[in-house]
Each structure stands twice: as C-alpha cells, then as structure tokens.
Design an enzyme around this catalytic site. Structure first.
Site, mmCIF file in Angstrom:
data_model
loop_
_atom_site.group_PDB
_atom_site.id
_atom_site.type_symbol
_atom_site.label_atom_id
_atom_site.label_comp_id
_atom_site.label_asym_id
_atom_site.label_seq_id
_atom_site.Cartn_x
_atom_site.Cartn_y
_atom_site.Cartn_z
ATOM 1 N N GLU A 127 35.501 69.315 33.139
ATOM 2 C CA GLU A 127 36.669 68.767 32.692
ATOM 3 C C GLU A 127 37.139 67.980 32.785
ATOM 4 O OE1 GLU A 127 39.360 71.478 35.903
ATOM 5 O OE2 GLU A 127 41.168 70.630 34.253
ATOM 6 N N GLY A 267 39.582 65.102 43.386
ATOM 7 C CA GLY A 267 38.731 65.439 44.668
ATOM 8 C C GLY A 267 37.362 66.635 44.855
ATOM 9 N N ALA A 268 37.286 67.457 44.037
ATOM 10 C CA ALA A 268 36.604 68.782 43.732
ATOM 11 C C ALA A 268 36.773 69.482 42.243
ATOM 12 C CB ALA A 268 36.902 69.890 44.504
ATOM 13 N N MET A 269 36.015 70.441 41.948
ATOM 14 C CA MET A 269 35.920 70.787 40.130
ATOM 15 C C MET A 269 35.543 72.249 40.639
ATOM 16 S SD MET A 269 35.831 70.908 37.278
ATOM 17 C CE MET A 269 36.401 72.174 36.501
ATOM 18 N N ASN A 271 34.148 74.692 38.794
ATOM 19 C CA ASN A 271 33.203 75.410 37.778
ATOM 20 C C ASN A 271 33.453 77.467 38.744
ATOM 21 O OD1 ASN A 271 32.518 72.750 36.373
ATOM 22 N ND2 ASN A 271 32.162 73.017 39.005
ATOM 23 N N HIS A 303 41.738 75.588 47.118
ATOM 24 C CA HIS A 303 42.275 75.467 46.094
ATOM 25 C C HIS A 303 40.937 75.422 44.405
ATOM 26 C CE1 HIS A 303 45.095 72.832 42.425
ATOM 27 N NE2 HIS A 303 43.572 72.764 42.351
ATOM 28 N N GLU A 304 40.192 75.042 45.315
ATOM 29 C CA GLU A 304 39.148 75.408 44.651
ATOM 30 C C GLU A 304 38.839 77.004 44.287
ATOM 31 O OE1 GLU A 304 38.600 72.861 42.212
ATOM 32 O OE2 GLU A 304 39.348 71.336 43.660
ATOM 33 N N HIS A 307 41.596 78.671 42.158
ATOM 34 C CA HIS A 307 40.511 78.736 40.263
ATOM 35 C C HIS A 307 40.422 79.717 40.170
ATOM 36 C CE1 HIS A 307 43.185 75.104 39.590
ATOM 37 N NE2 HIS A 307 43.090 74.058 39.742
ATOM 38 N N GLU A 326 47.026 74.644 37.012
ATOM 39 C CA GLU A 326 47.125 73.776 38.107
ATOM 40 C C GLU A 326 48.648 73.747 38.915
ATOM 41 O OE1 GLU A 326 44.917 72.278 39.479
ATOM 42 O OE2 GLU A 326 43.209 72.378 37.460
HETATM 43 N N1 B3K Z 1 40.215 70.141 37.413
HETATM 44 C C1 B3K Z 1 40.018 69.696 38.687
HETATM 45 C C2 B3K Z 1 40.561 68.609 37.644
HETATM 46 C C3 B3K Z 1 40.184 68.064 37.055
HETATM 47 C C4 B3K Z 1 40.463 66.686 36.413
HETATM 48 C C5 B3K Z 1 39.729 66.283 35.097
HETATM 49 N N2 B3K Z 1 39.684 64.818 35.294
HETATM 50 C C6 B3K Z 1 39.778 69.862 39.992
HETATM 51 C C7 B3K Z 1 41.420 71.122 40.149
HETATM 52 O O1 B3K Z 1 42.265 70.424 40.084
HETATM 53 O O2 B3K Z 1 41.336 72.018 41.147
HETATM 54 ZN ZN ZN Z 2 43.081 72.774 40.467
#
Ligand code: B3K
Ligand code: ZN
Length: 881
Positions: A127, A267-269, A271, A303-304, A307, A326
């Site tokens: 991302e 912070g984190a992603m 996926n 949070h992750e 998502h 977000e």
């Molecule tokens: N979705 C990612 C952030 C990605 C940032 C890319 N530059 C983390 C988050 O908001 O959960």
């Molecule tokens: Zn997020």
C-alpha cells in the site's frame, strides 16, 4: 525519481478500469539479490467501462522484464511497449491469460516499498502503490482478484515462507530449496498482497469465532523476541471478540498471522490474513516497553485486525476514498481502546492528538478535505486529516444516528458492499438508508477542508428566565477552497446551575420540560440562535461536551467559570478541557508578560485537584499536565518560541516550588507495589507519580533528584525507567551523563529500547541538544536506513523539541534540510514526512520565516527530488514570494 514537474491526479478524472483481473498466480524464486517473479493473470474486459484503444496498460516500476506471453504464446517486443512506469500490450482480446516474468532486487530496495530486505528477512509493503514494484499489474484498488502464491527459497536461510490466505502445499525441493503455496479465497486489491520469508519463530494460540470456527493465531518474530509477544497476542484476541460483539464481524480465514519487522515505513499493514507490523507495535515486555508502548500495541493490533472488514472485505474504489477505510477503522480502534481502558482518558488523548496534528494541518499549506480532490503522491495523504478527522466524521454520524441505528447502518454497509471497492459516499448512503436521515449537508465534512470555528455568545434575560446562545460558524479559507459553506454540526451542551448540577435544557418553542443533562443541538446555518426557558438563574454553559465535532470553540468564559467547570462539570472531557483552557490562558499571559503574577486561586485549584483522592489518577494526570509548547504556539498569532518555552518552564517551576510537599507525597504514595501490570489503574498511578516528579525536578528540588536516581536504578518497568531517565537527562550534569551511559550499556542490543535512548537526547530542551543530535547521527548505532531510528533521532528533534528545532540561528532548519536531502534518494516516504516539520513556516516571525523558506527552496531546487518531497516542498512554498 522525476526530472519534469510531476503531475497531480484528480478525483474528478476517475474512470472505472477498462480491464479486470479475476485471478493471479504468482511464483517467486526468492533471493535478496535477484528474485524472479512469474505472474499469470486472467484478464477480461470490464463490461462496465468505456472501450479504449484496444490496448492494456499495466503498472510496473523498477522491474527487469524477462518474458511476456499471452494465452501461452510468447510475445515479441513488437507486441508491447515498456517504459519506466508501465508495460503496454498493444492489441488484446476481450479475455485472455497473460504471463510475465520479471527480476527484482530486494536488497537494493531502500525505499521499503514493494519487496525488500529487513535484517535477514524478506518482506513486502504494497500500500498504496508498491505492488507495481513486484510485478506488472493493474495496481489500483478497484481491481480485485483471487491470489495463489507459490514461494520458493533456500530452506536453511528462509525456513518460514508466508503469504495471504491459507497454506495449501508445502514440500522440499531436491536442491536445498523448499516450496510453499498459499491460496487466498477472498478477492482483494493488489495493495493487500504480502509475502514474508525468513528464519522466524512463532508464538501460537487459537481463537474460536462466535459461530464456532477455529482460527489459528500466529505471531512471527525473530527467535530472540519470542518473550515479547504476550501482550500482542492478548490484544489480538480481545480485538477479535470485540469486533464480533460490537459490529457483528467475524474472522474469515483458517489462520491469522502477524509478522514483526524492524525496517518499516509506518506502524503496520493490514494485508489479508498476514498483517506485517513495525516491531515497535508488537514487541513488549514490562522492562522494555512503556505504558504508552503497551497502549500503542493494543490499539494498532486492533486497528489492523479491524481492517479485515473495513478495508479488505470492503475496500476503496480509488485512493481519494482512503478515509473510507482509515477514518472508519480509526473510529473502530478508538472505540475498542475506550472499552478496554478508560473511555474518558481515551477521548482526551484522541482529542489532544487531533488538536496537535490535524488542526495545524487543516490550517496549513497542505490542508485537504477528508476526501482529497487531488494528489501528486498518495503516500503524502496518509494524514491526520484522513485518519483522525476521518474518524471524527464517522463518530459524528454514529452520534447523530444513535447506537442502535448506527449498528443497523454498519450492518447494511457490510451486507451491501461485501466484496466491493466503494466510496465514502456509499458509506454515507448506508447511514441515510438505515436512519431515514438526510445527510446531504453533512457530506460537506468529506469535501471541505479547514477547521470550523464556533463563536458563541450568551445572553440572559432575568425577567423571563430565558437564556440565549447565539452560535456563528466560520471556516477559514484553505488552499484551493476560498469560500466555505456551513457545516452540519452536532453540538452537545449542558447548562450548570450554581450548585454544579445540570439544569433542564428546554428550548422556548418546546411544549414540555426536558430532563436535565446533555442535549445535542444541530447546527446547519452560518448563524443560529437557541433560546432556553425556565431557568431559575443564569447558568454556566458546558459547551462541546465530549468533543462532539472537530471544531474550535470561541466563548468568553471568565476564569471563575472555568474553575467552576473544572470542579463540577458532569462531563469528564469538559472538566479536563476547562483545566487546559485555564492553563493555556495563564501560560499565554506569561508569554505576553513574564512578570505577570500567577493568582493564588490557580495554585489552590491545582492543589485541590492533585489531592482529590476520589479522582481517577489517569484522568488527574491529564488534567494536571501543561498544554504542550507546540500547542501553545498554535494558539498565537505569531509563534513566540522562546517566550513559550520560558513561560512553560517558569510555570512548571512555580508549581513545583509552591506545591512541593504535596507533590512529593503524591509521588511517594503512588510508587509501584508489585510486579508490573498494564491496567488503567496501574498506568494511571505511574503517570501521576511521574508527573509529580517532573514538577519537582522543574523546581530543582534536591530530594527529587535523589528520588529520580533511585527510580532510574531500581525500577523494573520501562515506564518508570524512562520517566526518570528523561528528567535526569534534562537536569544534565554528571547525573544525566551517567544515566545515559548506564542505559546504553544495558540496552544497546535491544533496538527498540535503543530508539528511546536516541529520542530522550533528541528531545531534551538543553541548549546543546542540536550539537548532540548531530554527533549522534555519526554514532555506530545510527542508520538512515532504519525508519524507526531516523524517527527516534531526527523526527524526535524536529517534531518534539520546538525550542531547539526552531533556534533563532536556523541551525535546526539546516540540519533538517540536510537530512531530507540525504534521505530522499534512499527513502522518499520518510524524507517527505520529515520535511513536513517545516511547512508551517508562515506561523513564525519574519527571520525564522526567511530561514525556513530558504531551506525548503534549497530542497526544491534539487532536480532528482522524489515526487513525495516535491509535493510537500512545492505546496509549502505556494504563493510565497
Ligand atoms: N494501511 C496502512 C498504511 C499504509 C501507508 C502507506 N504509505 C496502515 C494502516 O492504516 O492500517
Ligand atoms: Zn489503517
């Protein structure tokens, strides 16, 4: 890197994709130096799109193309065109299979976007637009495909091979390599693709969903970090349960994995099924992580995880809709943390963050709506506006609808849009459909930038017992939006009688009495009047209870009224806010005239609050914390850096001197009594105790210095160790130096703890801090290639040490610009984020303005500047002569 001026992308130009990709099969032969990526795509023309010229343009950057074939026929260069950003197939049928094979070079990837090396492992970050650095693809979120991923790598070097979904095959190959295949049954956009290869160990646990499905939970870390995963695992299980109970959302795969990596841009992603985390948001042990770290981990893990539904199952149509996932997900994690800890303290911290970062952003040169209209580099728009203000916009809708209707609306959203890529407008439509409310005007929150200012005037008429609030809203112009229309603003208020109790809030045109308490007024006009009747006495209004909208309030409270609200308001948030407003007033008065006296009644109120044993200590610590120097600066016409620092130090010292005995008692009464626990009560005690110690140290109290040293030496938890270390470093002298040396000796091999060692030095207000920071840039443990390290030294100095960063000689600005220029070719995202520390230059005096502008211009003059830094620098200077 660009040579010509980069062009913006506009929301108004959005077109549905001409082609769709239903399935992707990827095969990676992994090697840090040379990885081969073979992609097989099933492509078809999108029936919902207008027909183009018959060609298909796939995104791709920094890929060495080796082979292309269509429907198993090898193509020749005459069949396609390749440039630095794409592969175009000149003539394609309506439906076909496409195979490409490319080579990529993870070990050379310092931007940490795409496939890169972090320590000994390989990992990905896609991302927003990183997938195009892995393979040729339609790298846009409205192209959702099912992925099968085959990973092949040396078995000894990379024993663990992970990707999205469920593992369906695993076997050894004859040549010392092994193969693992993953299958993700849920269609997803390319930005949610992930892979990990490394020598990792996992902490394993399990979870049974509400409907009885068993899910394996795994947190992968380097083996020496296995003892720091308990808190993350507990947080994950709590988040999974909470999402079922609060939003009816269950997890959907057989396994949920988290991997902690040490080199990560943010912070984190999230996926799909394989969250990749900055290790800072996973690893914690009481002796290595502070309360703030524990809290951060709980919030980011949640949070992750959240998502998975808000972002993954339902994703964004295009990147202008980023807040769809977000803003909503931040709202969800805020609510989760409020339920796990103290709701009141959580709200205070969230609002503090919003005011400290989002308000300035909304008033500066990069102000943009929650749904931006254009961008040059999307990575610059992962902002406080999209995240935090976006969450406030969801919160307002939740409050306007009420809990039941809001739940019906989110149920509808999940049902209606599962598997789709949608817009913020689709979200609002669900809110409308479930509630029957018209949110037409409310939508302006998504497309108008700027923080509305509410000016409220109160008039009473003793003869007929009426009390009138006249409320004007005004939103200052922002770049590209000179004129604003009025917002639909929910305004929660209460009216307090002389005994501090809530009075009834009956409006003049209402037939019957209302119960005393909070009432929500809905503003829609530029000016509106509310006349309350039946009030025996003139009330004290408690305005913006619980902070119901992201606005600034102007109301001429007297000091006495603020003291009254601080003592009696039934709304905890407003008790805190009244105290902060008072402290701010006092501090700004001291800035204007350092000789101005501090009234006795201030110390009396401070003391009363300090000794109020009935009060929750965490809340108390919030109430008694001085507003930050940067926040005070934001309240001034022209920021007076030195005046603010001086006033801050002076008030802190006076509090420490006048209330020394009380502070000492509070400090000693709240010491640790047993092993560390992370609960709101325990962390509240630590916060209050360390705050008290801070005031005492400000006052140069000799007893406090001894306490500080003993705390530093004896504490078993990092919260107390860091609090003492910070105070000792700020105190300086042999005590400071010795504590730093000891800390380094003990922790130099724990990278996250060592970050704290760098930060504590970078944020010290001592006069020689910049020199020290420059020296630390040359330290053998410093590296520009590790974002956490850069943030802990450079970021901390530029964003959390206003008095030294903004030194009148411009040394801080030169230092920042030098760092940005060195970092930009390596990691543009981090460089441009750092650069943002200077974009508010117009808020300062003439000399500082000139110095900052010159440094930004020096950056902008670089021809190979990244799009990221170009956008920030050019917007910062827009309109400047
Ligand atoms: N979705 C990612 C952030 C990605 C940032 C890319 N530059 C983390 C988050 O908001 O959960
Ligand atoms: Zn997020």
């Amino acid at each position: 890197m660009y040579r010509n001026t980069p062009h913006p992308v506009f929301l108004r130009d959005y077109q549905p994709p001409e082609f769709l990709i239903d399935r992707v099969d990827l095969r990676f032969e992994l090697d840090p130096e040379r990885t081969s990526v073979e992609a097989r795509l099933q492509v078809r023309r999108n029936p919902a799109a207008t027909r183009g010229d018959g060609s298909l343009r796939l995104h791709g950057e920094q890929l060495d193309l080796e082979q292309v074939s269509m429907n198993d026929r090898l193509l020749t260069p005459a069949d396609y065109r390749v440039d630095a950003e794409s592969l175009t197939l000149l003539r394609v049928p309506d439906r076909f299979g496409l195979m490409t094979r490319v080579r990529i070079h993870p070990s050379l990837n310092t931007a940490l976007e795409g496939l890169y090396q972090s320590g000994d492992m390989l990992c990905t970050q896609c991302e927003a637009e990183g997938f195009r650095r892995i393979t040729y693809f339609l790298d846009r979120p409205d192209v959702m495909a099912c992925y099968g991923t085959t990973l092949v790598a040396d078995r000894r070097r990379f024993p663990v091979l992970l990707s999205n979904g469920n593992r369906v095959e695993s076997r050894d190959l004859p040549d010392g390599r092994h193969l693992v295949r993953w299958e993700d049954p849920f269609p997803k956009p390319s930005y949610l693709f992930a892979l990990i290869a490394g020598d990792l160990s996992a902490v394993e646990d399990g979870y049974t969903t509400a409907s009885g499905r068993a899910v394996e939970l795994k947190i992968y870390v380097e083996p020496h970090n296995l003892d720091k995963c308990d808190h993350a695992m507990r947080s994950l299980k709590k988040a999974m349960r909470w999402d079922e109970e609060r939003f009816g959302r269950e997890y959907d795969l057989d396994v949920f994995m988290i991997v902690a990596v040490s080199h990560f841009n943010m912070g984190a992603m999230e996926n799909k099924g394989l969250n990749v985390f900055n290790d800072k948001y996973v690893l914690a042990r009481p002796d290595t992580a502070t309360d703030a770290d524990f809290e951060g981990i709980e919030g980011v893990i949640a949070h992750e995880y959240f998502h998975n539904w808000t972002g993954n199952r339902i994703t964004c149509r295009d990147w202008f809709q980023l807040s769809l996932k977000e803003g909503f997900t931040v709202y969800r994690d805020q609510e989760f943390s409020a339920d796990m800890g103290s709701r009141g303290v959580k709200r205070i911290n969230d609002v503090r963050l919003l005011r400290a970062h989002q308000f300035p952003e909304d008033g500066g040169p990069m102000a943009h709506p929650v749904r931006p209209e254009s961008y040059i580099e999307i990575n610059n728009f992962y902002t406080a506006t999209v995240y935090q203000k976006g969450a406030e916009v969801v919160r307002m809708q939740a409050n306007l609808l009420g809990p039941e209707r809001f739940r019906q609306a989110t149920d509808l959203y999940f049902e209606r849009h599962d598997g789709q890529a949608v817009t913020t407008d689709d979200f609002v439509r669900c809110m409308e459909a479930a509630s029957g409310r018209d949110l037409g005007q409310f939508r302006r929150w998504y497309d108008q930038a700027g923080t509305p200012e509410l000016s409220i005037q109160a008039d009473d008429d003793a003869d007929d017992g009426t009390y009138t609030l006249t409320i004007r809203q005004h939103t200052p112009p922002t770049p590209g939006q000179p004129v604003k229309m009025p917002f639909h603003i929910p305004l929660a208020i209460g009216l307090l009688g002389p005994d501090g109790q809530d009075l009834p809030t009956r409006l003049a045109d209402e037939p019957s009495a209302t119960a005393p308490g909070t009432r929500v007024l809905e503003l829609r006009e530029a000016e509106q009047r509310f006349r309350f009747t039946g009030l025996p006495v003139r009330p004290v209004p408690s305005l913006l209870r619980g902070f119901p909208a992201p606005v600034k309030l102007r109301f001429a409270y007297s000091d006495d009224e603020l003291l009254f609200l601080m003592a009696h308001d039934s709304d905890g948030f407003n008790r805190w806010d009244a105290a902060q407003t008072l402290l701010q007033r006092l501090l700004l008065a001291l800035v204007a005239d350092p000789e101005v006296g501090i009234p006795d009644q201030f110390f009396a109120a401070f003391r009363r609050a300090l000794l109020d044993s009935s009060s929750d200590r965490a809340l108390l610590a919030e109430v008694l914390t001085l507003p930050s120097e940067s926040y005070l600066g934001d309240q001034m016409e022209v920021v007076d850096i030195d005046g603010i620092h001086h006033a801050h130090t002076m008030l802190g010292r006076h509090i420490g001197e006048r209330l020394g005995e009380d502070l000492l008692r509070v400090y000693r009464d709240n010491g640790e009594t047993g092993p560390y626990v992370f609960t709101p009560q325990a962390s509240g005690r630590r916060a209050l105790k360390n705050l008290a110690l801070g005031y005492l140290m400000w006052a140069g109290d000799a007893r406090a210095l001894g306490d500080c040293q003993s705390q530093f030496a004896a504490a078993h938890n990092m919260t107390d160790v860091m609090a003492a270390l910070r105070l000792l470093v700020d105190h300086g002298g042999a005590e400071g130096a010795q504590a730093l040396d000891e800390f380094y000796r003990r922790w130099s091999r724990e990278s996250l703890v060592l970050d704290k060692w760098f930060s504590v030095q970078a944020t010290s207000p001592r006069p020689d801090t910049l020199a020290r920071v420059i020296q630390l840039m040359g330290h053998s443990d410093f590296s520009l290639r590790n974002p956490n390290r850069v943030r802990s030294l450079v970021g901390a100095f530029c964003n959390a040490n206003p008095v030294r960063f903004h030194a009148a000689n411009g040394g801080g600005y030169r230092f920042l610009a030098d760092c940005v220029l060195e970092l930009d070719p390596l990691n543009p995202q981090i460089a441009s984020r750092l650069l943002k520390a200077m974009i508010h230059w117009r808020r300062f005096d003439h000399d500082r303005q000139t110095l900052m502008r010159a440094e930004i211009a020096r950056i902008l003059a670089i021809e190979e500047l990244s799009k990221d830094a170009f956008e920030v620098a050019s917007k910062a200077l827009e309109g400047a002569v």
